[in-house]
Every structure is written in structure tokens, then in C-alpha cells.
Design a protein around this motif. Sequence first.
Motif, short mmCIF file in Angstrom:
data_model
loop_
_atom_site.label_atom_id
_atom_site.label_comp_id
_atom_site.label_asym_id
_atom_site.label_seq_id
_atom_site.Cartn_x
_atom_site.Cartn_y
_atom_site.Cartn_z
N GLU A 154 0.81 -1.22 0.00
CA GLU A 154 0.00 0.00 0.00
C GLU A 154 0.84 1.27 0.00
OE1 GLU A 154 -3.93 1.71 2.34
OE2 GLU A 154 -2.63 0.27 3.34
N SER A 155 1.96 1.27 0.72
CA SER A 155 2.72 2.51 0.88
C SER A 155 3.59 2.84 -0.33
CB SER A 155 3.61 2.42 2.13
OG SER A 155 4.55 1.37 1.96
N LYS A 156 3.76 1.89 -1.23
CA LYS A 156 4.66 2.12 -2.36
C LYS A 156 3.86 2.62 -3.56
CE LYS A 156 8.27 -1.02 -0.81
NZ LYS A 156 9.14 -2.17 -1.13
N ARG A 157 4.04 3.88 -3.86
CA ARG A 157 3.27 4.51 -4.94
C ARG A 157 4.02 5.76 -5.40
NH1 ARG A 157 -1.71 6.84 -1.17
NH2 ARG A 157 -0.34 7.74 0.42
N ALA A 158 3.74 6.17 -6.62
CA ALA A 158 4.40 7.36 -7.16
C ALA A 158 3.58 7.92 -8.30
CB ALA A 158 5.81 7.01 -7.64
N TYR A 159 3.68 9.22 -8.51
CA TYR A 159 3.03 9.86 -9.65
C TYR A 159 4.00 9.86 -10.84
CZ TYR A 159 -0.89 11.58 -6.88
OH TYR A 159 -2.03 11.67 -6.11
N VAL A 160 3.47 9.66 -12.01
CA VAL A 160 4.25 9.74 -13.25
C VAL A 160 3.51 10.66 -14.21
CG1 VAL A 160 5.11 8.46 -15.26
CG2 VAL A 160 5.21 7.43 -12.98
N ILE A 161 4.25 11.58 -14.81
CA ILE A 161 3.69 12.43 -15.87
C ILE A 161 4.37 12.00 -17.18
CG2 ILE A 161 3.33 14.77 -16.72
CD1 ILE A 161 3.52 15.76 -13.84
N PRO A 162 3.74 11.16 -17.98
CA PRO A 162 4.42 10.59 -19.15
C PRO A 162 4.57 11.61 -20.28
CG PRO A 162 2.15 9.83 -19.07
CD PRO A 162 2.38 10.61 -17.81
N SER A 163 5.72 11.52 -20.96
CA SER A 163 5.93 12.32 -22.17
C SER A 163 5.41 11.57 -23.40
CB SER A 163 7.42 12.63 -22.35
OG SER A 163 8.15 11.44 -22.57
N LYS A 164 5.18 10.27 -23.23
CA LYS A 164 4.66 9.42 -24.31
C LYS A 164 4.00 8.22 -23.65
CE LYS A 164 6.26 6.37 -28.04
NZ LYS A 164 7.46 5.83 -28.75
N VAL A 165 2.90 7.76 -24.24
CA VAL A 165 2.19 6.58 -23.75
C VAL A 165 2.05 5.59 -24.89
CG1 VAL A 165 0.04 5.69 -22.78
CG2 VAL A 165 0.91 7.92 -22.02
N GLU A 166 2.51 4.37 -24.67
CA GLU A 166 2.40 3.33 -25.70
C GLU A 166 1.47 2.23 -25.20
OE1 GLU A 166 5.19 0.03 -28.06
OE2 GLU A 166 6.13 1.56 -26.80
N HIS A 167 0.34 2.04 -25.90
CA HIS A 167 -0.55 0.91 -25.59
C HIS A 167 0.11 -0.35 -26.14
CE1 HIS A 167 -4.71 -1.17 -26.14
NE2 HIS A 167 -4.13 -1.53 -25.01
N LEU A 168 0.34 -1.33 -25.28
CA LEU A 168 1.18 -2.47 -25.67
C LEU A 168 0.44 -3.56 -26.45
CD1 LEU A 168 3.40 -2.93 -22.48
CD2 LEU A 168 3.92 -1.71 -24.59
N TYR A 169 -0.89 -3.59 -26.41
CA TYR A 169 -1.60 -4.71 -27.03
C TYR A 169 -2.23 -4.37 -28.37
CZ TYR A 169 -1.19 -6.89 -22.44
OH TYR A 169 -0.70 -7.40 -21.28
N LYS A 170 -2.14 -5.34 -29.29
CA LYS A 170 -2.92 -5.34 -30.53
C LYS A 170 -3.66 -6.67 -30.60
CE LYS A 170 0.49 -2.70 -33.24
NZ LYS A 170 1.40 -2.77 -34.43
N VAL A 171 -4.82 -6.66 -31.26
CA VAL A 171 -5.56 -7.91 -31.47
C VAL A 171 -4.95 -8.61 -32.68
CG1 VAL A 171 -7.79 -8.96 -31.99
CG2 VAL A 171 -7.67 -6.94 -30.50
N TYR A 172 -4.41 -9.81 -32.46
CA TYR A 172 -3.75 -10.54 -33.54
C TYR A 172 -4.61 -11.69 -34.08
CZ TYR A 172 0.68 -8.10 -33.13
OH TYR A 172 1.66 -7.14 -33.17
N TRP A 173 -5.54 -12.19 -33.28
CA TRP A 173 -6.38 -13.30 -33.72
C TRP A 173 -7.82 -13.03 -33.29
CZ3 TRP A 173 -5.87 -17.58 -36.73
CH2 TRP A 173 -6.89 -18.53 -36.67
N LYS A 174 -8.74 -13.13 -34.26
CA LYS A 174 -10.14 -12.82 -33.98
C LYS A 174 -11.00 -13.45 -35.08
CE LYS A 174 -13.18 -8.77 -33.42
NZ LYS A 174 -13.23 -7.29 -33.53
#
Length: 554
Positions: free
Chosen positions: A465-485
Motif C-alpha cells: 500500500e505505501s509504495k506509490r508514485a506519480y508519473v507524468i508521461p511524455s509518451k504513452v504506448e498501448h502495448l496490445y494489438k488484437v492478432y487473432w479474432k
Amino acid sequence: MSSEESNSNRQMARQNGIVQPLLTDLYQITMAYAYWKSGKVNDVAVFDLFFRTNPFQGEFTIFAGLEECLKFLENFHYSDSDILYLQQTLPDNIEPEFFAYLKDLTCKDIRVSAIEEGSVVFPRVPLLRVEGPLIVAQLLETTLLTLVNFASLMATNAARYRMVAGKNVSLLEFGLRRAQGPDGGLSASKYAYIGGFDGTSNVLAGKMFNIPVKGTHAHSFVTSFSTLEDINSVIIRHAETQEPCNLLELAIEWRKRVSAIIDISPEEASDGELAALISYALAFPSGFLALVDTYDVKRSGLLNFCAVALALHDCGYRAVGIRIDSGDLAYLSVLARETFESIAGAFKLPWFSKLTIVASNDINEETILSLNEQGHKIDCFGIGTHLVTCQRQPALGCVYKLTEINGQPRIKLSQDVGKVTIPGHKEAYRLFGADGHALIDLLQRSSEPAPEVGQKVLCRHPFQESKRAYVIPSKVEHLYKVYWKDGRIHTMPKPLHEVRERVQSSLRTLRQDIKRNLNPTPYKFLKFQVAVSDDLYNFIHDLWLQNAPIGELS
């Protein structure tokens, strides 16, 4: 044609025939029957495939094996012989209708989201998210794990070799004879290339995956010659004039002249070795790369090679270089380079000083680092055993865990916090810092809005619970793509050469201290491998309290 169109139209190399639904553990089949018997045919599940620790005492992993997973999904089908075998192998009480059910199974209702192949990945972040009918998704587990585990381990190992060797040294994979069987050898060649190797000795890998194939000759070729009389033919046509050249006479004359330059007597050099090198040069005048350590590099191999290389030059050809397979590689490579430079100066042949020096002989990461410190002059490493068998760590340890069923989250608890699963249907994002480097990987519930550039994000340790931090990203990369559907490949995986490029571009997003060989800085959040959003943190702990048994003191 655009890159996307090219990718959608390309043909993937065929998959090894042993990759089929029966390439699995028996308990997957027995669980499938128990699910079926329990009326869970219409249950819908979500499974995450991930690993818990980076390999080789490093702080990154390369994800590989996605294309093979997609081929497996395309071809997933129990044949008549598969069904017959299962009928004969499973207990007699199995109801016949179950086998009819298996025979009709395909992956048409499965959906697979994944991180792009060739990406840098980290522990606890799912590499694949598999959604669909519980029984089918369960039956995929072992095969998907075997397709991802070794592939990712090999690609990571190869990438580490590329980093320690540097950009200006070529790397060749020579491990087929030492690999764990033919399938391990073929996979090793493919994923070594993805990880950054420049070529392979494996001819089948070259054919199947369009990997450059390289090789010269073995010691047996040299030792098969005893004297100069063993040469059957000595004539080669000049490359330009087509006039006949007597390569033997030229080589003998050049051996005398070179011996005076490098202060080695021609009588000390092996005539059998000279005969072998002349014969090899006659066979491959434009690709003459010779093994020079069969007897003695300094007193025989180098002298004989230089004599034949200069004789070839008289006939209009340029030799490629030498390979050293034993001895003090740093010293011998320096000696060879100095010899080439002396000859280049003495006979006014600048190209001779730049002949390629290839080194092999049970090379590993530490060997290359040591050679770097010794100031070697090696242009290319041929690496086999330590690369293809991943001797420093033989397994990555990917796991496949149920995280949701019928829309309800599932969690696996353990006294070992590292084995507690992160439940539910999740999305993964990579947040970048102000310096442009990857800063942290963040898991969120899929119902949450994605993080935004410039907006403060609360990142939490999943379990403390005590381990936390704020991040202000300069870039955000969504890691997932749908490969099979919908029963087909939805996003075509990239060709091998693009996956190879992806590895290097992805590695460039990491700070150098994270990638270093010795004592790398952890890419971790507050001593854990991944951060979670505030919403997901609360979700995990609510579920934990619901499922953890309550003890009783007496």
C-alpha cells in the motif's frame, strides 16, 4: 505497396508438423473432459501468458514466438487419428460424445491480444491475452507456452550477445550440431537472427526463414590432405582475362616471399595444409575464407593462407579472410591483423589489411567482454553451444493463468507474493519519461481510460500500500494489438527482418544502465516488476480479501 499491405499479403513460413493440438500435457485433455462433464462448454475465460523473472540475471526480455502461435491457432484441429489415439489412451469411462465435441473444435471463437513480436518486455506484464471458450483456451496452454518460452529466451540471449559484441562486429549462429535436437536447432537459428545475429550455418533455416547462410570448412578438410601431391587440379581461370593460372606454383612462390616479411620459414608450414587451402580456393575463389588453426596459426596457418590469398589475387580474385577456432583468440587475432597489415604495406595491397578475421571456439558473453578488454581484432564471432542451449539459463518460465471467467475476475493466492496473479481483463501501457526513455509499465483494468501524455498518473505497487508514485508521461504506448479474432489472423505479424529491426529499436528505448551486462539497473517499480493503477490496486485487494481464508486463534 504500403508496409501494411505487404504484411497482409505475405506468406508465413510453414509450421513444423509436430506443432498440433496433441503437443500438450495430458492434464489439459483431462481438464477439458472434466470441464465438459461439468457443463462448462459455454463458459468464457480470459488467460494471461507472462513470466515472472528476466533471464540471464538481466533486466529485460525480448518477446518472440508470436507468429508461430498464430500458425498454431490457424491449424488447430483434432484429426481422426488424434481422436482414435485419445480414445485408446484416456480411461474407458470417457463418454463418446466428448470425442465428437473435440473433433469439431477450432479457434474460431478465440481472441488473442499480444505485445508486438520483437518488443522489449518485462515480468508480470502479459505477453498474450487469450479470451474465449474456457475449454478451448485451456487446451491452448501448453502449446502456446512451448512456442513462446524458448523463442523469447533465445531472442533475449542473442540480443545480449549483440550488445556486448557491438555494432561493428558480425555475429553468426553456428549451433545446430549442439542444439536440443532438430526442432531446437531450427528455432535457435530463427530467434538468434531476430535477436540480432547476422546469419546462420543452418541451411534449412536459411531456406525456411530467408536468413543469410554462412560457413567455410572444417578441420577434417585440412587433415584430408597430406602433401602437395594430393591436389588433383591446380589450374584456375583468371577472373577477367580467362587465362589459365597455376595456383599451386603461384602459392609456393608467394609462400617464400611472405615468409621473409613475417619471419616464418616455409619449411615450418604444413604442405598438407597448403594443399587443402589451394584446393578450397580452387573451389571457391571468390569466397575464400579459410580455417587456419588446424596445426599452428602462427607458424603454418597464417603463412599458408596469405600465400594462397596472394596467389588468388594474381588470378583476379580477392580472398575473404580466416577463421580461428582455438587458442588465445585475442593474441592470434592481433597477430593476424598485424600480418595482414605488413603484407598490405610490403606489396602495396591496401585491401589485404582489411581481410576478415572470424573467431569461434565455445564463445559466450563473458568471452566477448574479455576479448573486448584485451583489444582483439576480430571482425566476426561464430557462436554455437552457449547461444543455442542458453547455458546460463535453460528456461524462461512463462506461465498461463486464468484471470477471468464469465466476466468474473479470478485470482491465485500464494504465501509467495511473487506468485499472486493480477486478476481481471487488463490493458498494459508503457510510460516514457521526459528523456524519451521507457520509464515504467502500467497495468490497468480494461474499463479504465488510457493514460494521457502530460497528465499525472498514480502508479502503485500491486501488493504494498505505501509504495506509490506519480508519473507524468511524455509518451504513452498501448502495448496490445488484437492478432487473432473470428477464426483468422486479425493483425498480420511482421516479417522476420522487421521483427529483427523491432528488437533493436525497442532496446534503444531503454537506458544504457538497464541493458549493461554487469549489475544492470532494474527496470522495476518500487522493487516490483510492474505498476498498477489505483483502480486496479483496489480491485486486487478487494478480491484478495474475498478469497483469502480467515484463520482462527485458539
